[in-house]
Write a protein that holds these residues in place. Sequence first.
Motif, PDB file in Angstrom:
ATOM      1  N   GLY A   1     -14.082  42.539  -5.144  1.00 19.72           N
ATOM      2  CA  GLY A   1     -12.934  43.429  -5.295  1.00 19.72           C
ATOM      3  C   GLY A   1     -13.330  44.827  -5.676  1.00 19.72           C
TER       4      GLY A   1
ATOM      5  N   ILE B   1     -13.128  47.645  -3.682  1.00 16.24           N
ATOM      6  CA  ILE B   1     -12.597  48.723  -2.832  1.00 16.24           C
ATOM      7  C   ILE B   1     -12.019  49.861  -3.672  1.00 16.24           C
ATOM      8  CG2 ILE B   1     -10.892  49.284  -1.067  1.00 16.24           C
ATOM      9  CD1 ILE B   1     -11.252  46.435  -0.011  1.00 16.24           C
ATOM     10  N   ASP B   2     -11.140  49.496  -4.603  1.00 19.11           N
ATOM     11  CA  ASP B   2     -10.534  50.527  -5.453  1.00 19.11           C
ATOM     12  C   ASP B   2     -11.578  51.235  -6.298  1.00 19.11           C
ATOM     13  OD1 ASP B   2      -8.066  50.126  -4.524  1.00 19.11           O
ATOM     14  OD2 ASP B   2      -7.335  48.951  -6.215  1.00 19.11           O
ATOM     15  N   LYS B   3     -12.534  50.473  -6.810  1.00 17.74           N
ATOM     16  CA  LYS B   3     -13.517  51.067  -7.708  1.00 17.74           C
ATOM     17  C   LYS B   3     -14.416  52.040  -6.959  1.00 17.74           C
ATOM     18  CE  LYS B   3     -13.543  47.447 -11.129  1.00 17.74           C
ATOM     19  NZ  LYS B   3     -13.322  46.258 -10.288  1.00 17.74           N
TER      20      LYS B   3
ATOM     21  N   ALA C   1     -13.415  53.710  -4.297  1.00 18.79           N
ATOM     22  CA  ALA C   1     -12.559  54.846  -3.969  1.00 18.79           C
ATOM     23  C   ALA C   1     -12.343  55.738  -5.196  1.00 18.79           C
ATOM     24  CB  ALA C   1     -11.228  54.354  -3.424  1.00 18.79           C
ATOM     25  N   ASN C   2     -12.251  55.118  -6.373  1.00 22.96           N
ATOM     26  CA  ASN C   2     -12.012  55.893  -7.605  1.00 22.96           C
ATOM     27  C   ASN C   2     -13.287  56.349  -8.285  1.00 22.96           C
ATOM     28  OD1 ASN C   2      -9.345  55.313  -7.239  1.00 22.96           O
ATOM     29  ND2 ASN C   2      -9.336  53.590  -8.641  1.00 22.96           N
ATOM     30  N   VAL C   3     -14.421  56.078  -7.684  1.00 18.93           N
ATOM     31  CA  VAL C   3     -15.734  56.432  -8.228  1.00 18.93           C
ATOM     32  C   VAL C   3     -16.008  55.791  -9.586  1.00 18.93           C
ATOM     33  CG1 VAL C   3     -17.433  58.280  -8.113  1.00 18.93           C
ATOM     34  CG2 VAL C   3     -15.173  58.697  -7.250  1.00 18.93           C
ATOM     35  N   ASP C   4     -15.420  54.616  -9.848  1.00 17.91           N
ATOM     36  CA  ASP C   4     -15.870  53.824 -10.995  1.00 17.91           C
ATOM     37  C   ASP C   4     -17.270  53.312 -10.707  1.00 17.91           C
ATOM     38  OD1 ASP C   4     -14.003  53.540 -13.184  1.00 17.91           O
ATOM     39  OD2 ASP C   4     -12.627  52.731 -11.698  1.00 17.91           O
TER      40      ASP C   4
ATOM     41  N   GLN D   1      -9.653  55.320   1.807  1.00 17.71           N
ATOM     42  CA  GLN D   1      -9.068  55.895   0.590  1.00 17.71           C
ATOM     43  C   GLN D   1      -9.873  57.076   0.073  1.00 17.71           C
ATOM     44  OE1 GLN D   1      -8.035  53.059  -2.565  1.00 17.71           O
ATOM     45  NE2 GLN D   1      -7.827  51.461  -1.049  1.00 17.71           N
TER      46      GLN D   1
END
Lengths: 266, 341, 294
Positions: free
Chosen positions: B207, B209-211, B213-216, B233
């Motif tokens: 999981g 994808i968001d991380k 995209a958010n540069v976590d 994203q």
Amino acid sequence: MAKSFDVRRQPGFTAIAMLCFVLLYLPILLLVAYSFNAGQSISQWEGLSLRWYASAWQNDQIQSATILSVTIAVTAAFLATSVAVLAALATTRVKPWRGQTVAFAMINQPLMVPEIVTAVSLLIFFAMIKVATGYTGLWYLIIAHTAFCIPFAYMPIRARLQGMNLSLEQAGADLYGTPVKVFRYITLPQLWPGILAGGMLSFVISLDDVVITEFVKSAGQDTLPTYMLGQLRRNITPEINAISTALLAISILMVTAMFFFSRTRK
Amino acid sequence: MKRTALLTSLAALIAGTAQAEGQLNIYNWGNYTSPEMIEKFEKEFDIAVTITDYDSNDTALAKLKAGGSGFDIVVPSGAYVPIFISEGVLMKSNPNEMENFSNVTPRWVDVEFDPGREYTVPWQWGTVGISVNTSIYGGDIDSAALVFDPPEELKGKINVIPEMIDVMGLAIHYMGGEQCTGDKDVLVKVRDKLVEAKPSWLSMAYGNIDKLANVDIAASVNWNGASMRARLQNEDVKFGYPQTGYSIWMDNAAITADAQNVENARLFLNFIMLPENAAMLSNFARYANGITGSEAFMDADMASAPEINIPENLQGAGYISKSCPPEVQKIYSQIWTELTK
Amino acid sequence: MSPSRTRFALLAPAMVILFFAAAGPLVIVLVYSFLIPGDYGGVVWDFSTDAWFGVVAERDFFTDQLSWADAHLSVFWRSIKLSLMTSVLSLVIGFPTAYFIATRPKGSRDVWMLLIMIPFWTNLLIRTFAIMELIRNEGTINTVLIAMGLVTQPIQMLYTEFSMLVGMTYVYLPLMILPIYASMERLDFSLVEAGYDLYATRWQVLRRVIFPLVKPGVVAGSILVFVPCLGAYVTPRVLGGGKQLMLGNLIELQFGQLRNWPLGAALSLTLLVIVMIALIFYVRAAGNEGNAHG
């Protein structure tokens, strides 16, 4: 003693309780907020939108998973609490008897074993029954959930029962009340907070279960957690936030109704 | 499944009634089956479909081996297909004799995991490479060194998906071996390299994808489709194909050995080999599908995606991922436990 | 009916369910722990004690040398440590909260209890993800801290033991609050008043009067938090980032990717023994308590 002295007050306790409530709701508020997110992501705000509500409304898999989760949780919580009350009566406030420790260990056994172990053994055991009988219905899940809910229901009920005032029941028995009547009119009302606590815990525990459900479920029996587990590898969509917020709204409405009901009753 | 039918089907679930005439039960990875395509299938053949999810090949195998759960279709990864076959959970349904089989891209017909396609039909395929945020790291991204000997910029911002076969394969090839090698000299180097690299990793999780995209996280061993979603994203996220070797996987649909609705399942296998239907799968899951002619029906952003279309010069570095022999797997397990403890 | 027959009748429903869906199948696990792992999961029916041996020791594949399985031991240690910390943290937060609720007017107590429970009607995975969103580097807390100028660099909270502790406390808190509340709710405050009449301080009243009276609830709550924590799976997986396994994850790995079911079974039974020992102490303590009151 001065009238302003409140015997119930403990310094700092109210503050901690308030902090506790804030911390409990903080993640929930975030979840509610993101359910209205216009973007694809569950962590990047892109404006207000109802699109995830619309798409959850059209997603049959999410809907049947939600209905199934609630159905199983309600049934299992009811069954677990009922049998736990009986078991608590048999193991609390009685003279120690042979086998009491065994009974106690048995009741708490689901607590002691990691979910995955129960899951694998139930997979093997239930599969034999499934193959033999051809029955693949929901009762496997309900029974499995009931079993691991029992200790969670039993513990608060037992805690309530321990040291509960015996004199009223004795008075009831002295007045020739049958054991059933004594239980119905004297024990049960006193026990009620424990039962409520046990029932709510069971409901929550059942609603959260992933691993056992994953291994026991048959075709078409995804619950919300197993549906989410399947998504975990790829990406969780905010549809999940939307459906959770909807469920939350329904529960809050119910609680509010109960609140007003209890006030008018006074 | 119509909404009005939900409650009825729930009632049927509780009763555990025998499978209805027009029924098909699919057991698949979560979030992987295009609802649109299923709806089309249901309409076309008047068959009610249920989809049930799993999250690992091992779980699916354990459940099918135990039996009795009523699944008709399952979608194992290529590396697991020989295991599924030898454990006896797949039916030899001969999809190679089906009407639409001619659409299967030649390269995916005679595959090592199912020679000649006697059991399985292509579902989706992809690669395991490295997603990199190019605004943080500007160098060459086609290298496994980004993860195993990470540059300063990436240290502490790396994620590795917890897939033993893929990660071990990537590391073994990086250290000069071949997938499934039992060569102890190589494996010791691999173990030491992994243990040495681990402190530079932030996480070993799915999981991402968001991380990304958010540069976590700034880099991740990743699936190509996930990397593409992250790029949509955040355009800085690029997908690298390690030159030392990267794995190519394919998930394949097959009929289970104890399927109750064999005829419907056969209809389904044939159905997904039709280009327009395969394209629906790809548009939903965001991977390529192995059916010739499906490109015409795919979303425009997929047809040109660098994550889906492997650059010419890097095609040779890819190897089709397979399952390793048990004695090798034992060694890998020990290394993996050491790594994740 | 004689007391023993009544007792039997009362216990029977729970025992039947538990026997079929929990304790009985456990026999399968016990048997499995003495078998050989199948090549692709499952077991081969040959007797072996390798799995039990493998819980504490391992043979290095390269040097063939025998050593402590420090991977397993460190996971055991982390699980016990984090479970204890979670129990303590839950108690520190949960006890005052339960007390707060128990001292509200009678009519509103149930409403306060429901307010505690509502967050938990949301699925565990979703709550865990919400926590992840709060504490990740670019997440809510770090963004606010940076905007306020309190820190310049985001604090790394996610994927640490800290995040696992926070996550598990959040998840298991109601298991602490509810039993404490259930036994506190019937607390007789005239006893508390008597304490103050004897010039006890608030702390003394809390420790000497209130705490002993609600001890069964505290013990029940601690067990309900500690034990599930030991075998927790979802929270460590999501918030621990897969780099720091807990027992639940290690066991799951054996039944999954690592395909060593007997070792998984032996690890589980080891866990079971640890918990049993803890529970035996509890039964002794609670048993004495019950007699004192009865």
